[in-house]
Structure formats: structure tokens, C-alpha cells
Design an enzyme around this catalytic site. Structure first.
Site, mmCIF file in Angstrom:
data_model
loop_
_atom_site.group_PDB
_atom_site.id
_atom_site.type_symbol
_atom_site.label_atom_id
_atom_site.label_comp_id
_atom_site.label_asym_id
_atom_site.label_seq_id
_atom_site.Cartn_x
_atom_site.Cartn_y
_atom_site.Cartn_z
ATOM 1 N N HIS A 240 -29.052 18.097 8.226
ATOM 2 C CA HIS A 240 -29.469 19.280 7.469
ATOM 3 C C HIS A 240 -30.939 19.119 7.137
ATOM 4 O O HIS A 240 -31.294 18.284 6.314
ATOM 5 C CB HIS A 240 -28.628 19.424 6.198
ATOM 6 C CG HIS A 240 -27.176 19.641 6.493
ATOM 7 N ND1 HIS A 240 -26.626 20.889 6.615
ATOM 8 C CD2 HIS A 240 -26.167 18.767 6.736
ATOM 9 C CE1 HIS A 240 -25.329 20.789 6.903
ATOM 10 N NE2 HIS A 240 -25.026 19.505 6.987
ATOM 11 N N LEU A 241 -31.793 19.913 7.812
ATOM 12 C CA LEU A 241 -33.233 19.775 7.605
ATOM 13 C C LEU A 241 -33.778 20.832 6.656
ATOM 14 O O LEU A 241 -34.948 20.820 6.316
ATOM 15 C CB LEU A 241 -33.972 19.788 8.947
ATOM 16 C CG LEU A 241 -33.547 18.665 9.917
ATOM 17 C CD1 LEU A 241 -34.425 18.689 11.165
ATOM 18 C CD2 LEU A 241 -33.593 17.282 9.262
ATOM 19 N N ARG A 242 -32.904 21.755 6.211
ATOM 20 C CA ARG A 242 -33.181 22.683 5.089
ATOM 21 C C ARG A 242 -34.263 23.702 5.339
ATOM 22 O O ARG A 242 -34.652 24.406 4.403
ATOM 23 C CB ARG A 242 -33.538 21.885 3.818
ATOM 24 C CG ARG A 242 -32.551 20.804 3.417
ATOM 25 C CD ARG A 242 -31.150 21.330 3.220
ATOM 26 N NE ARG A 242 -30.264 20.301 2.626
ATOM 27 C CZ ARG A 242 -28.947 20.362 2.678
ATOM 28 N NH1 ARG A 242 -28.339 21.385 3.291
ATOM 29 N NH2 ARG A 242 -28.212 19.429 2.131
ATOM 30 N N ASP B 98 -20.594 24.660 9.994
ATOM 31 C CA ASP B 98 -20.836 23.612 9.010
ATOM 32 C C ASP B 98 -21.560 24.130 7.773
ATOM 33 O O ASP B 98 -22.464 24.948 7.859
ATOM 34 C CB ASP B 98 -21.670 22.483 9.622
ATOM 35 C CG ASP B 98 -21.711 21.278 8.704
ATOM 36 O OD1 ASP B 98 -20.635 20.856 8.254
ATOM 37 O OD2 ASP B 98 -22.812 20.769 8.426
ATOM 38 N N ASP C 11 -24.820 13.355 9.307
ATOM 39 C CA ASP C 11 -24.700 14.465 8.353
ATOM 40 C C ASP C 11 -25.749 14.307 7.238
ATOM 41 O O ASP C 11 -25.464 14.517 6.060
ATOM 42 C CB ASP C 11 -23.281 14.538 7.766
ATOM 43 C CG ASP C 11 -23.041 15.807 6.953
ATOM 44 O OD1 ASP C 11 -23.869 16.727 7.017
ATOM 45 O OD2 ASP C 11 -22.014 15.858 6.247
HETATM 46 C C1 NCD Z 1 -23.753 19.456 3.547
HETATM 47 C C2 NCD Z 1 -24.992 20.105 2.974
HETATM 48 O O1 NCD Z 1 -25.482 19.647 1.928
HETATM 49 O O2 NCD Z 1 -25.533 21.023 3.578
HETATM 50 N N1 NCD Z 1 -23.147 18.655 2.528
HETATM 51 C C3 NCD Z 1 -22.275 17.648 2.705
HETATM 52 O O3 NCD Z 1 -21.813 17.100 1.706
HETATM 53 N N2 NCD Z 1 -21.905 17.245 3.909
HETATM 54 C C4 NCD Z 1 -22.846 20.499 4.091
HETATM 55 C C5 NCD Z 1 -21.842 20.027 5.125
HETATM 56 O O4 NCD Z 1 -22.060 19.118 5.934
HETATM 57 O O5 NCD Z 1 -20.771 20.636 5.195
HETATM 58 ZN ZN ZN Z 2 -19.950 19.660 6.937
HETATM 59 ZN ZN ZN Z 3 -23.184 18.882 7.535
#
Ligand code: NCD
Ligand code: ZN
Ligand code: ZN
Length: 386
Positions: free
Chosen positions: A20-22, A110, A268
Site C-alpha cells: 500500500h503506497l497510499r 484488497d 502487505d
Molecule cells: C491494509 C491497509 O492499511 O490498506 N491494512 C491491513 O491491515 N492489511 C488493507 C488490507 O490489506 O486489506
Molecule cells: Zn488486505
Molecule cells: Zn493489503
């Protein structure tokens, strides 16, 4: 140009299928520059980023803009995952082929709560016809709802609402049946289960593979190294979805890596701000960010049991097989996506040095070895320690 490898071990650059690079929209947590620099420092040459951004990555223009911006940065290569539904709100997307043309690597649900079986079925069928993988978060939304940690003796002792293993198994079972039905009709759908965390769900994937279903799965290092016992600290740094499970689950997942039923490792990487993670466990967002230390963590903790070759396979060729990409190679003439790893020098984890904006981690202060010295992406130096 000749680079001194300083006695390190040369390997293909690592491949991350789940970060997740936001960007766009939540750049106080992370952005492309910080996230891809962190990835390169972790030895990664390629990163698939998740689309649960603001706005959601669900249109070709955004996919193109992200890829172009990442190319200009010169860190790890970016392959955006696109949302399976519009705005990740559950409505089927008609533009999957345009997203593919724009460079989307996969489609995913996701980071949201799209639990509509019919929409997943449509997406699997359409993406499959384009030769693309659909990856799923695989937790039943109603069963997981409200849970802040694994449901079990520890959550009961702490008086915290639990997220049961059945939330994952139920969703995996459902999705596998949807996949099986499509395959029986001769459709070319392919399903990838993200961050598999329970023994039961892994067994379901094993059975499905034995039936010949085109399913793959990833396991995250945090689900191998940490368990629900960590929540006794009430520290939200350990809050993640799916939650940290039991020792038995973690051992079963490791067995799955050893026997080949797990296709690849993925981190993740899910950065949040320190202020968000310092909130009460019930309020704080889920996610652990550690792309910079994933290889050292795996090598230090599980290197002996897995061996270097299998560990590298799970972090390089394994993810490529999931995606249908050519396997990385060190042969002359192959694209120079390389990492030099120092397998021996021990160093304490110091989050202040992280390139990621999330300068905290469950492994702070712990001594690890296997740190990347150099990462080369497309023939260019993307990270060079010191
Ligand atoms: C992820 C996120 O923060 O975007 N959080 C997580 O706890 N894994 C979302 C995700 O991977 O479903
Ligand atoms: Zn996830
Ligand atoms: Zn994720």
C-alpha cells in the site's frame, strides 16, 4: 560500470505483489517516492501497489500517471493493481480491458469490504478472459466485523472483540467454489488469495490445487513471525488485517512454504501515521509496514529451515509465476533487476533510517542479518547502502 559487491550474494531483485503506497490521496502515510525508495532499500525491484487510495485506482489515466511518475523516480518499478469495482464500492467495472492496456497488473478487492459473490464472479470471468489475475483480501465482512485481533483464548483473556479464523476460511471456500464453477464452464479465470493467515484456509487452497484449480496464495512474513500473543501489549503496531493468528497457524503457514503449497511471500506493507497507530487499539487503523526489512526478517528467522534458494524463490520467481511474468534471471542479456545481499552482518532494526514514512515497526531494535547492499532496477542503481 563495475560495482564492488563487497562480498555479498547476488540474486534477482525481489518482487512484491502487495504493498500500500497510499498515492494518490493519503500521502501523509506514504507516497510513491518514499514507498518505492523503501522497496528498493529492501531489495525489491518491482512492486504491485494496491488501489485502496483516495481516489481509488480504478481508471486508466490514474494507472498511467502512477507508472509514469514511478519511472521518473528511479527506485523500484511500479505495477499498479486496479480496483475490481468502481470506487471499490462493489459495482462491477466495465473498463477492465482499458485498465489492462494502461498497465494495471491485476485486479483486486484488497482494502475494502466488497463481499458480493456475483460481482467477484463477473470480475474473475472478465479478468480471466483478458489473461489477468484477480486477487482477493478473502475475509468474510460480516464475520470479521468489529474484530480487532484474532478470536481465541488471547482475545477472550484481553476482553477484545475477535475476528475468527472462520472469516477467512468461509470467504476462501466461497471464492474457490466460484472459481471452480467458472472453470467447469471452460472460463480461464485465475484467483490469487492475499495474505493467507489461517491453517484452515491454507488447507482449502491445498485441496483446490489438488483438484487442479488455478489458484495461488501469498503469505506475509508478519503472519509467520508474530502471533496474537503480541496483542497483550495493547499496542496497535500489531493491529493488522487479517489479524496475527496463533502459533499453530503460523507453523502451518511455514509448512506451506516448505512444501510448496504457498506460492509466494508478500509483505502487505500498509503504512499509517504514528498518530493513527498511537490511538486506542479499537480505533487505530490496521496495517504493518516493513518492506525494508522483509528479506532480513525472513532470512534471520526462517533462513535455516527454508534455505536461501527456496526463500529467494518465494520472493522472486514465485510472485512472477503468480502473475504470469517471465521468471527473473541472472543470465547475460536478461533485464538487470538485481540485488546484492549481505547474508552475514547483523544490524539492529532502526526505524529512524527507514525510507518509508512509517518510522516504527514491530521489529524495532531487533538484530537481523541479510540486509540488501545494492539494488539495481532496469540496469540503474536504485539503492546503494553507504
Ligand atoms: C491494509 C491497509 O492499511 O490498506 N491494512 C491491513 O491491515 N492489511 C488493507 C488490507 O490489506 O486489506
Ligand atoms: Zn488486505
Ligand atoms: Zn493489503
Amino acid at each position: 560500470e563495475v560495482i564492488d559487491g563487497q562480498g555479498g550474494t547476488l540474486a534477482p531483485a525481489l518482487v512484491e505483489l502487495h504493498a500500500h503506497l497510499r498515492e494518490p490521496g493519503q500521502t501523509e502515510k506514504e507516497d510513491l517516492a518514499s514507498g518505492l525508495a523503501a522497496a528498493a532499500a529492501g531489495g525489491y525491484g518491482t512492486v504491485v501497489c494496491m488501489p485502496n487510495t483516495r481516489p481509488v485506482i480504478d481508471d486508466p489515466a490514474t494507472v498511467r500517471a502512477l507508472i509514469e511518475k514511478a519511472e521518473g523516480l528511479g527506485f523500484a518499478r511500479l505495477k499498479p493493481a486496479a480496483a475490481l469495482t468502481r470506487g471499490q464500492k462493489g459495482e462491477a467495472l466495465a473498463e477492465l480491458s482499458y485498465l489492462k492496456e494502461a498497465g494495471a497488473a491485476m485486479f483486486t478487492d484488497d482494502g475494502l469490504t466488497n463481499e458480493d459473490a456475483r460481482v467477484l464472479r463477473l470480475g474473475l470471468e472478465y479478468a480471466g478472459s483478458l489473461g489477468m489475475v484477480v486477487s482477493v483480501h478473502a475475509e468474510d465482512a460480516t464475520l470479521r466485523a468489529g474484530g480487532v485481533m484474532n478470536e481465541g483464548p488471547v482475545s477472550e483473556a484481553l476482553g477484545l472483540p475477535g475476528n475468527p479464523a472462520a472469516a477467512e476460511a468461509a470467504r476462501v471456500a466461497r471464492d474457490l467454489e466460484i472459481l471452480a464453477g467458472l472453470r467447469e464452464q471452460g472460463r480461464s479465470a485465475r484467483l490469487h488469495i492475499q495474505h493467507l493467515s489461517t491453517a484452515r484456509a491454507l488447507d482449502l487452497v491445498r485441496e483446490a490445487k489438488a483438484r487442479g484449480l488455478p489458484v495461488s496464495c501469498e503469505v506475509c512474513p508478519h503472519h509467520l513471525d508474530l502471533t496474537d500473543e503480541a496483542l497483550r501489549s495493547f499496542d496497535a503496531v500489531y493491529k493488522v488485517a487479517p489479524p496475527l493468528r496463533t502459533r499453530a497457524d503460523a507453523d502451518h503457514l511455514l509448512q506451506g512454504l516448505l512444501d510448496g503449497s504457498v506460492d509466494c511471500l508478500a509483505t502487505d506493507h500498509a503504512p499509517h501515521t504514528r498518530a493513527e497507530k498511537e490511538r486506542d487499539l479499537l480505533e487505530a487503523p490496521s496495517g504493518i509496514a516493513y518492506i525494508e526489512l522483509a528479506f532480513p526478517l525472513m532470512w534471520t528467522r526462517f533462513g535455516e529451515r527454508l534455505g536461501l534458494e527456496q526463500l529467494l524463490d518465494l520472493m522472486t520467481a514465485g510472485p512472477c509465476r503468480v502473475m504470469g511474468w517471465p521468471e527473473p534471471s541472472l543470465d547475460a542479456g536478461a533485464p538487470a533487476d538485481l540485488v546484492v545481499l549481505d547474508l552475514h552482518t547483523e544490524r539492529a532494526v532502526n526505524p529512524a533510517e527507514f525510507k518509508s514514512k512509517a518510522k516504527f515497526t514491530p521489529w524495532q531494535g531487533q538484530t537481523l542479518r541479510g540486509w540488501p547492499l545494492l539494488t539495481v532496477v532496469g540496469g540503474r542503481v536504485a539503492y546503494w547502502r553507504g
